[in-house]
Design a protein around this motif. Structure first.
Motif, short mmCIF file in Angstrom:
data_model
loop_
_atom_site.label_atom_id
_atom_site.label_comp_id
_atom_site.label_asym_id
_atom_site.label_seq_id
_atom_site.Cartn_x
_atom_site.Cartn_y
_atom_site.Cartn_z
N ILE A 180 -9.36 6.62 5.94
CA ILE A 180 -9.04 5.26 6.33
C ILE A 180 -9.95 4.95 7.28
O ILE A 180 -10.27 5.51 8.64
CB ILE A 180 -7.85 5.02 6.71
CG1 ILE A 180 -6.77 5.31 5.61
CG2 ILE A 180 -7.51 3.71 7.58
CD1 ILE A 180 -5.29 5.01 5.70
N TYR A 195 -1.84 5.65 -4.03
CA TYR A 195 -2.60 6.78 -4.77
C TYR A 195 -1.76 6.73 -6.45
O TYR A 195 -0.65 6.52 -6.43
CB TYR A 195 -2.58 8.06 -4.23
CG TYR A 195 -3.63 8.30 -3.31
CD1 TYR A 195 -4.87 9.01 -3.41
CD2 TYR A 195 -3.51 7.75 -1.96
CE1 TYR A 195 -5.89 9.31 -2.59
CE2 TYR A 195 -4.69 7.99 -1.03
CZ TYR A 195 -5.70 8.67 -1.44
OH TYR A 195 -6.80 8.75 -0.61
N TRP A 230 -0.82 6.43 1.99
CA TRP A 230 -2.01 6.27 2.91
C TRP A 230 -1.77 6.75 4.19
O TRP A 230 -1.36 6.09 5.11
CB TRP A 230 -2.64 4.91 2.79
CG TRP A 230 -3.24 4.47 1.64
CD1 TRP A 230 -2.75 3.82 0.61
CD2 TRP A 230 -4.68 4.81 1.33
NE1 TRP A 230 -3.59 3.47 -0.14
CE2 TRP A 230 -4.75 4.24 0.11
CE3 TRP A 230 -5.69 5.20 1.85
CZ2 TRP A 230 -6.11 4.45 -0.62
CZ3 TRP A 230 -7.07 5.80 1.27
CH2 TRP A 230 -7.09 5.00 0.03
N ASN A 277 -11.22 9.58 0.52
CA ASN A 277 -9.92 9.85 1.02
C ASN A 277 -10.01 9.72 2.53
O ASN A 277 -9.71 10.59 3.27
CB ASN A 277 -9.41 11.51 0.74
CG ASN A 277 -9.08 11.60 -0.99
OD1 ASN A 277 -8.39 10.66 -1.55
ND2 ASN A 277 -9.50 12.55 -1.29
N PHE A 315 -9.46 1.22 3.19
CA PHE A 315 -8.70 2.09 2.40
C PHE A 315 -9.95 2.57 1.46
O PHE A 315 -10.17 1.97 0.52
CB PHE A 315 -7.62 1.58 1.66
CG PHE A 315 -6.43 1.17 2.53
CD1 PHE A 315 -5.41 2.24 3.00
CD2 PHE A 315 -6.60 -0.12 3.06
CE1 PHE A 315 -4.44 1.47 3.69
CE2 PHE A 315 -5.44 -0.44 3.86
CZ PHE A 315 -4.38 0.24 4.09
N VAL A 371 -7.30 11.04 5.35
CA VAL A 371 -6.03 10.98 4.76
C VAL A 371 -5.30 12.51 4.59
O VAL A 371 -6.08 13.27 3.94
CB VAL A 371 -6.11 10.20 3.29
CG1 VAL A 371 -4.71 10.38 2.75
CG2 VAL A 371 -6.42 8.89 3.35
N THR A 381 0.73 -1.24 -0.06
CA THR A 381 0.03 -0.09 0.18
C THR A 381 0.78 1.18 -0.08
O THR A 381 0.39 2.42 0.08
CB THR A 381 -1.01 0.11 1.25
OG1 THR A 381 -0.28 -0.33 2.33
CG2 THR A 381 -2.07 -1.10 1.15
N ARG A 389 -10.89 5.28 -1.36
CA ARG A 389 -10.25 6.13 -2.30
C ARG A 389 -11.32 7.21 -2.50
O ARG A 389 -10.88 8.53 -2.77
CB ARG A 389 -9.81 5.42 -3.34
CG ARG A 389 -8.45 4.94 -3.25
CD ARG A 389 -7.33 5.94 -3.47
NE ARG A 389 -7.68 6.63 -4.76
CZ ARG A 389 -7.14 6.27 -5.87
NH1 ARG A 389 -6.54 5.08 -5.73
NH2 ARG A 389 -7.19 7.16 -6.91
#
Length: 385
Positions: A379, A183, A248, A377, A372, A242, A90, A374
């Motif tokens: 966690i 990312y 991350w 953004n 995670f 994030v 990650t 995305r």
């Protein structure tokens, strides 16, 4: 006494250095000693499988735990499919596998991609690239083909064909490449990572992936793509923003032990990383923590401690976004032998910006189921079952 090499896998491009992070080797031992590598290979033959979950929109990919050093999943590339085992990471964004023309001795031991046997292979004009990790670097060329993971199909996926393999413990480990899930800003030459390919083309229902990882033989480790199977955590997920949309990275309020702050007193940054085996922080701070935990080290090695002395050790508490996430000795102490244990803290992150940045590796992720997200953004964290 020799020790295992435990590695982190942060990558950056040869053309543009995106993150100045070199993770550290903690132990030194050849993985083949005591037959560990051969036994692992015999017990874990190549296979590609998908686990059904309660939610049909979630694809769960089994991960093999290799000696608590790394988590390995299976993918296929090409038409017809060629199968590979890749380390899941990650803190990098690129996918690479070994090339049929790789001449490194370690390449001959495992599977290598052959473009001549794939009808869907597309050359990327032989662009030569270099990816650098904490454990070494690989060089290779870009290519494009169909990649499958857990039944999900990423068409026209750009990846790297490696002409060599990483050095150290990774050179001996049973893997054919690395699949990054950070990312896209960290990807080589702006190429789309596989997760972004799956999301952009609607192959997954949500831009989310999650990990349940385990050291215990009776609990299989999983990578979940496109959603979350809530059967693998206790209580509600707690969400953390994030702060760095590359790695991350999140903000930690403080790190404490025995009601005393031992690190991160004014807040600090932390990277959630399945590619790192342990808990990494600034060297001077880690030394201080080790001295407080282990005032009488064995063999002049601060991380070695008599196992009987670990019984009364309190949890290390990471306070994140106002919530406490304790790590009991069950997680941050590992047994080396019947009498000798190992404290899973190590230094080496002082060159990061900001200077007090931590890497919360597998030690933390085994204790806490991690999502995670995305799309938002963020966690999500909850205690693992």
């Amino acid at each position: 006494m020799k020790w295992l090499v435990l590695l982190g896998l942060v990558a950056f491009s040869e053309c543009i250095v995106k993150i100045p992070l070199t993770k550290v080797n903690i132990m030194q031992e050849t993985l083949g000693e005591k037959g560990l590598l051969n036994n692992f290979l015999k017990e874990h033959a190549y296979r590609l499988s998908k686990i059904s979950t309660r939610n049909s929109d979630i694809t769960s990919v089994p991960l093999r735990n290799f000696l608590d050093l790394m988590y390995i999943g299976n993918i296929t590339i090409g038409s017809p499919p060629q199968q590979f085992s890749v380390i899941i990471d990650t803190s990098s964004s690129d996918l690479w596998v070994s090339f049929i023309y790789c001449q490194a001795p370690s390449c001959s031991k495992y599977l290598r991609y052959n473009p001549k046997t794939s009808s869907s292979f597309q050359s990327d004009e032989g662009k030569h690239i270099k990816l650098t990790y904490g454990s070494g670097s690989i060089t290779g060329v870009l290519a494009t083909d169909t990649v499958r993971i857990g039944g999900l199909i990423a068409k026209s996926q750009t990846f790297v064909l490696s002409m060599n393999k990483l050095s150290g413990a990774l050179e001996q480990a049973p893997y054919d490449g690395i699949m990054g899930l950070a990312y896209p800003s960290l990807a080589i030459l702006g190429t789309p990572p596989i997760f972004d390919n799956l999301n952009k083309n609607g192959i997954i229902s949500e831009p989310v992936f999650a990990f349940f990882i385990s050291s215990w033989p009776h609990k299989s480790s999983l990578l979940m793509l496109g959603g979350v199977d809530h059967a693998y955590h206790k209580g509600a997920l707690k969400w953390v923003p994030v702060t760095e949309a590359g790695l991350w990275q999140i903000t930690v309020d403080r790190i404490s032990m025995n009601r005393k702050v031992i690190a991160c007193s004014g807040g600090c940054q932390a990277i959630l990383d399945i590619g790192s085996s342990y808990l990494l922080g600034p060297t001077d701070i880690v030394r201080s923590i080790l001295r407080s935990i282990n005032p009488s080290p064995l063999q002049n090695e601060q991380r070695l401690i008599s196992c009987h002395r670990t019984i009364t050790l309190p949890p290390v508490i990471f306070t994140i976004n106002g919530m406490d996430y304790p790590l009991t000795r069950k997680y941050y102490i590992q047994k080396v032998s019947e009498d000798i244990c190992f404290i899973t803290f190590n230094g080496g992150t002082e060159n990061l910006s900001p200077p007090e940045t931590w890497v919360l590796g597998d030690i933390f992720l085994r204790a806490y189921f991690t999502v995670f997200d995305r799309g938002n953004n963020r966690i999500g964290l909850a205690r693992a079952v």
